[in-house]
Write an enzyme that holds these catalytic residues in place. Sequence first.
Site, PDB file in Angstrom:
ATOM      1  N   HIS A 108       0.900  -1.378   0.018  1.00  0.00           N
ATOM      2  CA  HIS A 108       0.094   0.006   0.096  1.00  0.00           C
ATOM      3  C   HIS A 108       0.727   1.319  -0.084  1.00  0.00           C
ATOM      4  CE1 HIS A 108      -3.863  -2.091   1.384  1.00  0.00           C
ATOM      5  NE2 HIS A 108      -4.197  -1.423   0.211  1.00  0.00           N
ATOM      6  N   CYS A 137      26.970   1.933 -33.374  1.00  0.00           N
ATOM      7  CA  CYS A 137      26.845   1.868 -31.919  1.00  0.00           C
ATOM      8  C   CYS A 137      27.768   2.442 -31.220  1.00  0.00           C
ATOM      9  CB  CYS A 137      26.155   0.595 -31.467  1.00  0.00           C
ATOM     10  SG  CYS A 137      27.757  -0.662 -31.911  1.00  0.00           S
TER      11      CYS A 137
END
Length: 791
Positions: free
Chosen positions: A415, A746
């Site tokens: 919660h 890359c």
Amino acid sequence: MKTPALVLDFDRIGMGDVALVGGKNASLGEMYQHLADAGVRVPGGFAITAAAYRHVLDEAKAWTDLEATFEGLDPEDVADLSHRAARARQIVYDAGLPEDLRAQVLAAYRSLRERYGEDVRLAVRSSATAEDLPDASFAGQHDTYLDVAGEAGLLDAVRRCFASLFTDRGIHYRHRHGYDQLAVALSVGVMRMVRSDLASSGVMFTIDTESGLPDVVFTTASWGLGENVVQGAVDPDEFYVHKPTYEQGFRAVLRRRLGEKAIRMVAAGRSGTRNEQTPDEDRQRFCISDEEVLELAGAAIAIERRYGQPMDIEWAKDGLDGRIYVVQARPETATSRVTTLQRFHVGEHGRTLVEGRAVGDRVAVGRVRVVRDAQHLAEFRPGEVLVSATTTPDWEPVMKTAAAVVTDRGGRTCHAAIVARELGLPAVVGTDAGTTALVDGAEVTVSCAEGETGRVYAGAAAIEVEEIELTDLPRPRTRLMVNLGNPDLAFRTAMLPSDGVGLARMEFIINEAIKVHPLALLHPERVEDVGERLRIQAMLDQYDDGAAYFVQRLAEGIGTIAAAFHPRPVVVRMSDFKTNEYANLVGGRWFEPAEENPMLGFRGASRYAHQAYAEGFELECRAMRRVREEMGLTNVILMLPFVRRLAEADLVLARMAELGLERGKDGLQVYAMCEIPNNVLLVDEFAERFDGLSIGSNDLTQLTLGVDRDSATVAFDYDERDPGVKKMIRLAVEGCRRNGIHSGLCGQAPSDYPDMAEFLVDLGIDSMSLNPDSLVRTTQTVLAAEERLKG
């Protein structure tokens, strides 16, 4: 006028009845009636309606007293709020239950006893008429009673549920969301209790709770009754399943994490429930099987399809019949509404004080306030960092004023985590030592922006915030991809506007998730250090052998990245450790030679078919087959690094085919890194063997200029924009185009230098792969360059 019903069985209610039975009961009825054929089990039960609640207060003439109780309410006055709430609860409880309502409740209870047996135990749950709605969860605002037995016990639990409409947290939450305190009514759900006290239970979401990625089911699980997971009292096991491939028929757990599960809640007869220590053997194993994780995922997908939106679902496994039941489902109310992405970047920071599970992806600075119990909440001041053993829903009025939350216990579906997400707060849960390591008044930085691990740093760190509107940024012709090696960051990074992953570094996953040299896993007897052998043995505790450990963990790491970006391509580079880096893995020094220049030594493709590493490469290939064939993530493209010669390429490709990774079979594409001058000089020949070349500008610069990029002494000579390097890149791109294969880059250059990105656009390169933090900036550069070319 027809009298409203007071009690209704689940088979008579559905989502059209929220005003009558509340969100929770309406959802249970909806699933009970319509989803049984989809494999969703809901325990039998009935709803005591909101009309019954109003009937109670009407008969007791209690409305006037309640109205007076809330007159002049100031919800920010914590002490006054608590006093008024207690008074309201007493008024409702003292109202009792009218005789006609008692009779209907007991008749429905007797029906359950006829169905399930005289000794059936009950779960009695509150269900408010403004609960579990798309714009407000009301999670945990009202009471639940478990292991209820007997008529007297049931009737008392119903009265207590009605009274719990006026908890401190419920009153404050309604006020914050603009609900009239007396207009909201409460229904009560009564169902056969699933005996998860004898098994396990947990919570699942049909969306990743931290990033908002919609393509996964995220499941948490712990031993015993589910309240501990919901309340954040335990660190649960975690599992992910990829929805698109699940629906294509693939059945595999994408990723898992073993939680501590230190305590478990069990039934305690008339005293209700109690917590006990979880036995060590249960703490050290997962509390549900892969088959059960997949069954839960199927149920979650069916529920989401029925409701047409992301869902937050509670489940429980019955220790008596061995079956899994859904005991609650509500709309997910926080993450699923994200349309603008804020990326927080932590720069210079102090030492790490504690670590735990990250909730959210934000960063905050504040002074520590350790709150050891609810009686000390009044000492909390707005803007402080709330530190406690755990935070219950009662603390929500204070939490909304906090800069951040840190707890000793709890997982990412408790919660406290749910409320923190809804409030937009960073929370680090399950730190174990937050309340002892953090000191009142000390300034700290709470960071949840660095992956799944949340950290609390001493002092105020340097923080940058980048805001990205996810829907407004146009896509350039040049595909812009990201470099990524950390699965913890995959879901968040996937929410950025990219075209996939151009470089997924396998060695990062081996280093972080596996930690052991692959040959040490296969041959621990050759590890001469006793301490290292014991470390390896401890890591293998939950696995059949070292091979299973390596294959599963590597597959789950790569699979997480591939699933996050699915169906966009993910280019996975096979391991590219150098010998000194391999030697630093646990057990690695017993299998690696000592080299004078590891950068140019036994690395990349040269290892894969070599007898010294052939068994390790076989494990890598087994893991990649698992990703593609068992997980169904065929968007994975494999890439070979540092392929020096054509003969080497042929040898490795043949070995991959022997191991079940044949180029072209089942759509498998294989790329090669283009980072050695020989790759450029023989680009046409290399192009015959691969589906694409990805230029590694870092190594290509090093080898073209003859500069050791790790040497600070000659760093001034290392420049990716040197004319010779740029000519190499141009020749490689032109060669790929000439041969009809993919060209990409890359390396670091376009992330660091806008002019390099413009140069690549001018060449007509197919893709660039960038660092995530430069993606938006480089996208804008590329768009401008493409527009210039049009003109």
